[in-house]
Scaffold this motif. Structure first.
Motif, PDB file in Angstrom:
ATOM      1  N   UNK A 149       0.833  -1.204   0.000  1.00 27.94           N
ATOM      2  CA  UNK A 149       0.000   0.000   0.000  1.00 27.94           C
ATOM      3  C   UNK A 149       0.868   1.255   0.000  1.00 27.94           C
ATOM      4  N   UNK A 150       1.954   1.209   0.760  1.00 31.35           N
ATOM      5  CA  UNK A 150       2.851   2.361   0.814  1.00 31.35           C
ATOM      6  C   UNK A 150       3.496   2.616  -0.544  1.00 31.35           C
ATOM      7  N   UNK A 151       3.869   1.546  -1.244  1.00 29.99           N
ATOM      8  CA  UNK A 151       4.479   1.697  -2.567  1.00 29.99           C
ATOM      9  C   UNK A 151       3.481   2.275  -3.563  1.00 29.99           C
ATOM     10  N   UNK A 152       2.229   1.849  -3.472  1.00 32.49           N
ATOM     11  CA  UNK A 152       1.207   2.378  -4.375  1.00 32.49           C
ATOM     12  C   UNK A 152       1.004   3.874  -4.149  1.00 32.49           C
ATOM     13  N   UNK A 153       1.033   4.285  -2.886  1.00 29.76           N
ATOM     14  CA  UNK A 153       0.898   5.712  -2.578  1.00 29.76           C
ATOM     15  C   UNK A 153       2.089   6.481  -3.143  1.00 29.76           C
ATOM     16  N   UNK A 154       3.289   5.910  -2.974  1.00 34.86           N
ATOM     17  CA  UNK A 154       4.496   6.564  -3.484  1.00 34.86           C
ATOM     18  C   UNK A 154       4.462   6.687  -5.005  1.00 34.86           C
ATOM     19  N   UNK A 155       3.772   5.752  -5.665  1.00 32.97           N
ATOM     20  CA  UNK A 155       3.680   5.778  -7.127  1.00 32.97           C
ATOM     21  C   UNK A 155       2.545   6.662  -7.626  1.00 32.97           C
ATOM     22  N   UNK A 156       1.837   7.300  -6.689  1.00 35.61           N
ATOM     23  CA  UNK A 156       0.840   8.279  -7.105  1.00 35.61           C
ATOM     24  C   UNK A 156      -0.606   7.897  -6.884  1.00 35.61           C
ATOM     25  N   UNK A 157      -0.872   6.687  -6.376  1.00 36.57           N
ATOM     26  CA  UNK A 157      -2.260   6.312  -6.101  1.00 36.57           C
ATOM     27  C   UNK A 157      -2.713   7.046  -4.844  1.00 36.57           C
ATOM     28  N   UNK A 158      -3.761   7.861  -4.928  1.00 40.43           N
ATOM     29  CA  UNK A 158      -4.185   8.645  -3.759  1.00 40.43           C
ATOM     30  C   UNK A 158      -4.566   7.745  -2.581  1.00 40.43           C
ATOM     31  N   UNK A 159      -4.162   8.108  -1.361  1.00 39.28           N
ATOM     32  CA  UNK A 159      -4.551   7.316  -0.187  1.00 39.28           C
ATOM     33  C   UNK A 159      -6.062   7.147  -0.075  1.00 39.28           C
ATOM     34  N   UNK A 160      -6.820   8.155  -0.558  1.00 42.50           N
ATOM     35  CA  UNK A 160      -8.281   8.068  -0.474  1.00 42.50           C
ATOM     36  C   UNK A 160      -8.812   6.897  -1.293  1.00 42.50           C
ATOM     37  N   UNK A 161      -8.168   6.618  -2.438  1.00 43.11           N
ATOM     38  CA  UNK A 161      -8.610   5.488  -3.254  1.00 43.11           C
ATOM     39  C   UNK A 161      -8.303   4.162  -2.569  1.00 43.11           C
ATOM     40  N   UNK A 162      -7.137   4.085  -1.950  1.00 40.55           N
ATOM     41  CA  UNK A 162      -6.803   2.868  -1.203  1.00 40.55           C
ATOM     42  C   UNK A 162      -7.761   2.704  -0.038  1.00 40.55           C
ATOM     43  N   UNK A 163      -8.088   3.813   0.608  1.00 39.77           N
ATOM     44  CA  UNK A 163      -9.021   3.785   1.731  1.00 39.77           C
ATOM     45  C   UNK A 163     -10.385   3.251   1.295  1.00 39.77           C
ATOM     46  N   UNK A 164     -10.852   3.691   0.118  1.00 38.86           N
ATOM     47  CA  UNK A 164     -12.167   3.273  -0.364  1.00 38.86           C
ATOM     48  C   UNK A 164     -12.243   1.770  -0.583  1.00 38.86           C
ATOM     49  N   UNK A 165     -11.135   1.167  -1.037  1.00 35.21           N
ATOM     50  CA  UNK A 165     -11.135  -0.265  -1.337  1.00 35.21           C
ATOM     51  C   UNK A 165     -10.342  -1.071  -0.314  1.00 35.21           C
ATOM     52  N   UNK A 166     -10.075  -0.459   0.832  1.00 36.03           N
ATOM     53  CA  UNK A 166      -9.246  -1.127   1.834  1.00 36.03           C
ATOM     54  C   UNK A 166      -9.863  -2.451   2.272  1.00 36.03           C
ATOM     55  N   UNK A 167     -11.180  -2.457   2.503  1.00 35.83           N
ATOM     56  CA  UNK A 167     -11.843  -3.691   2.933  1.00 35.83           C
ATOM     57  C   UNK A 167     -11.784  -4.754   1.845  1.00 35.83           C
ATOM     58  N   UNK A 168     -11.831  -4.322   0.585  1.00 35.60           N
ATOM     59  CA  UNK A 168     -11.734  -5.277  -0.524  1.00 35.60           C
ATOM     60  C   UNK A 168     -10.334  -5.878  -0.576  1.00 35.60           C
ATOM     61  N   UNK A 169      -9.319  -5.042  -0.325  1.00 38.48           N
ATOM     62  CA  UNK A 169      -7.949  -5.557  -0.278  1.00 38.48           C
ATOM     63  C   UNK A 169      -7.855  -6.683   0.747  1.00 38.48           C
ATOM     64  N   UNK A 170      -8.427  -6.436   1.917  1.00 41.00           N
ATOM     65  CA  UNK A 170      -8.336  -7.413   3.000  1.00 41.00           C
ATOM     66  C   UNK A 170      -9.046  -8.708   2.619  1.00 41.00           C
TER      67      UNK A 170
END
Length: 417
Positions: A51-72
Motif C-alpha cells: 500500500x505504501x508503494x502504491x501511494x508513493x507511485x501516485x495512487x491517492x490514499x483516499x482510493x486505497x481507503x475506499x477499497x481497503x476492505x476489498x484488499x483485506x
C-alpha cells in the motif's frame, strides 16, 4: 540473500498489480484466485509495504481507503492462517487488542439494539431500545481514544521505520468512523422527528456501514497492523509507547497491568546521546518533548499570535517576545528591571498580590480583559513551577481576541487566497 530479496521484490510487484487491477474494476473473485495461484500467502508487512508503494507511485490514499476492505478480502484467507503472536498483559499490543475485544462486544450490542428498534413497530414503542442504543453508542464513542493512541503513539514510531502506509490510509477510515458515530448519535437523539419507517431507514443507513467499518478495522489492526508493528518496533519503543499511554487514556477497559512490556532484566538501556545530537542538530537544546535550536525557539516565540513576557522568581523582567504587532509597548531597556517598576504606582499592589499568590500556590492564573483602541484585549498571568512545585517565575500572555470573539459556525477547509 539476493535470491530472497529478488523474490520479495517480485511478490511486491505481483501484489501491486493485483490491487491496481481491483482499482481498475477487475472482478474480486478473479483477483483472489490469481493471488492464491501466484502467492498463496502474504505477511502483514508485505501488505503495508504494498500500500505504501502504491501511494508513493501516485495512487491517492483516499482510493486505497475506499477499497481497503476489498484488499483485506483478498488476503483474509492467508491472514487467518497466521496465529497472532502472544502478548503479555501490559504490552501496548495486548492493551490495543483488549480494547478491540470490548469494542467488538459493544458493536454486537448495538446491532441488537437496532434490531429491537426495528421490531418495535412504532416510534413510541421504540423509545426504550433507542435509549439502550444511545447508551451503547456512548460506549463506542470511546473509540476516539483508541484511534488517537494509534495516530499519536503507534503511527509516529512506525513512521520512524519508514512505515507510512497505515497512517495514510487508516487515519482516513478513523475519521469516517468518527463521523458515522456522530451521525448515528444525531439520528437517535432526534428519533421523535421521524415517522417510524423513516426512523428505521435512517438508523440502518448510518449504522450498517458504521458497524461494518468498525469490525473491519478491528480485523485490520489485529491481523495486519499489530503483527507488522511487532516486527518493526524495538523493546525500547514499545516501552516508550506504554509510558505515554496513560496520559491519553483507554477505550472500554480498565488501565492494564503496570508491568513493563519487556522483563525488567531485558529493559533496554537508555540511550546516552542527547536527542538533539542524535538528529544531527548539535546546537539544539533538549526539551521535555523534542529539541529546538535557540534560533528556532526565538522564531517560534516571535511568531506566536500572543505577546509573552517572562518575569523570574525575583520579580525581574528577563524576556519579552518582540512580535510585529505587540499590543503593549516593550523596549529592551526593561530587561533586568523589577516588574513593579514597569507598572504605574496605582496598580503595583495588584501586581504584588498576583505574584504573592503564585509564590504561595494560592492561584494558578490571573486574567483581565480590556478594550482599547478598538481592540478587545485578553491579558493572562500564569505561574511557572518546576517538577517539585517550586516557583520559578511568571509569564504574562496578552492577546488581541477581537476577531476570535466574532467567529461563528465552523470553517473546516483552508481559505483560498
Amino acid at each position: 540473500m539476493s535470491e530472497y530479496i529478488n523474490n520479495r521484490e517480485h511478490r511486491q510487484k505481483v501484489l501491486k498489480r493485483l490491487i491496481r487491477n481491483l482499482h481498475e474494476g477487475r472482478d474480486l473473485g478473479e483477483v483472489k484466485e490469481e493471488f492464491r495461484k501466484l502467492l498463496r500467502d502474504v505477511s502483514p508487512t508485505e501488505i503495508s509495504q504494498m500500500e505504501q508503494a502504491l501511494i508513493a507511485e501516485g495512487l491517492p490514499p483516499e482510493q486505497i481507503q475506499e477499497l481497503c476492505d476489498v484488499h483485506v478480502q483478498i488476503f483474509r484467507e492467508s491472514l487467518d492462517k497466521q496465529a497472532p503472536p502472544g502478548m503479555t498483559p501490559g504490552h501496548p499490543v495486548h492493551t490495543f487488542r483488549a480494547e478491540n475485544e470490548a469494542v467488538a462486544k459493544a458493536v454486537e450490542e448495538l446491532k441488537q439494539n437496532i434490531a429491537q428498534i426495528g421490531a418495535a413497530g412504532n416510534t413510541d414503542a421504540a423509545a426504550e431500545p433507542v435509549q439502550q442504543a444511545q447508551e451503547t453508542l456512548n460506549k463506542l464513542m470511546q473509540l476516539d481514544t483508541h484511534y488517537l493512541r494509534k495516530e499519536n503513539l503507534l503511527f509516529p514510531f512506525l513512521e520512524k521505520h519508514g512505515v507510512t502506509g497505515p497512517s495514510s490510509v487508516m487515519w482516513g477510515i478513523h475519521n469516517d468512523i468518527r463521523d458515522g458515530l456522530k451521525e448515528l448519535r444525531r439520528v437517535l437523539q432526534t428519533y421523535t422527528d421521524y415517522d417510524f419507517p423513516a426512523l428505521v431507514a435512517a438508523i440502518e443507513q448510518v449504522a450498517n456501514p458504521l458497524t461494518t467499518a468498525i469490525t473491519e478495522m478491528i480485523y485490520k489492526e489485529d491481523n495486519i497492523l499489530y503483527p507488522m508493528a511487532l516486527e518493526k518496533l524495538s523493546d525500547a519503543e514499545w516501552l516508550a509507547i506504554k509510558e505515554q499511554t496513560p496520559e491519553m487514556g483507554y477505550c472500554l477497559i480498565e488501565p492494564p497491568d503496570a508491568r513493563p512490556p519487556v522483563a525488567e532484566k531485558e529493559r533496554p538501556a537508555v540511550m546516552e546521546e542527547k536527542p538533539a545530537q542524535m538528529k544531527g542538530y548539535p546546537s539544539a537544546l533538549p526539551l521535555d518533548t523534542g529539541s529546538m535550536t535557540p534560533k528556532e525557539i526565538n522564531l517560534l516565540l516571535k511568531n506566536l499570535p500572543v505577546d509573552i513576557t517572562f518575569v523570574d522568581k525575583d520579580d525581574t523582567v528577563r524576556y519579552f517576545s518582540q512580535t510585529e504587532e505587540r499590543i503593549f509597548v516593550r523596549t529592551p531597556a526593561v530587561i533586568g528591571r523589577e516588574v513593579q517598576n514597569c507598572h504605574p504606582p496605582a496598580s503595583v499592589h495588584v501586581v504584588n498580590r498576583i505574584l504573592d499568590d503564585f509564590r504561595q500556590g494560592h492561584r494558578d492564573v490571573a486574567e483581565f480583559w480590556i478594550q482599547m483602541q478598538g481592540k478587545f484585549v485578553h491579558i493572562r498571568y500564569f505561574p511557572l513551577r518546576d517538577e517539585n512545585g517550586e516557583y520559578v517565575g511568571t509569564i504574562e500572555v496578552t492577546q488581541d481576541v477581537t476577531s476570535i470573539r466574532e467567529l461563528t459556525g465552523q470553517r473546516r477547509l483552508l481559505e483560498e487566497k
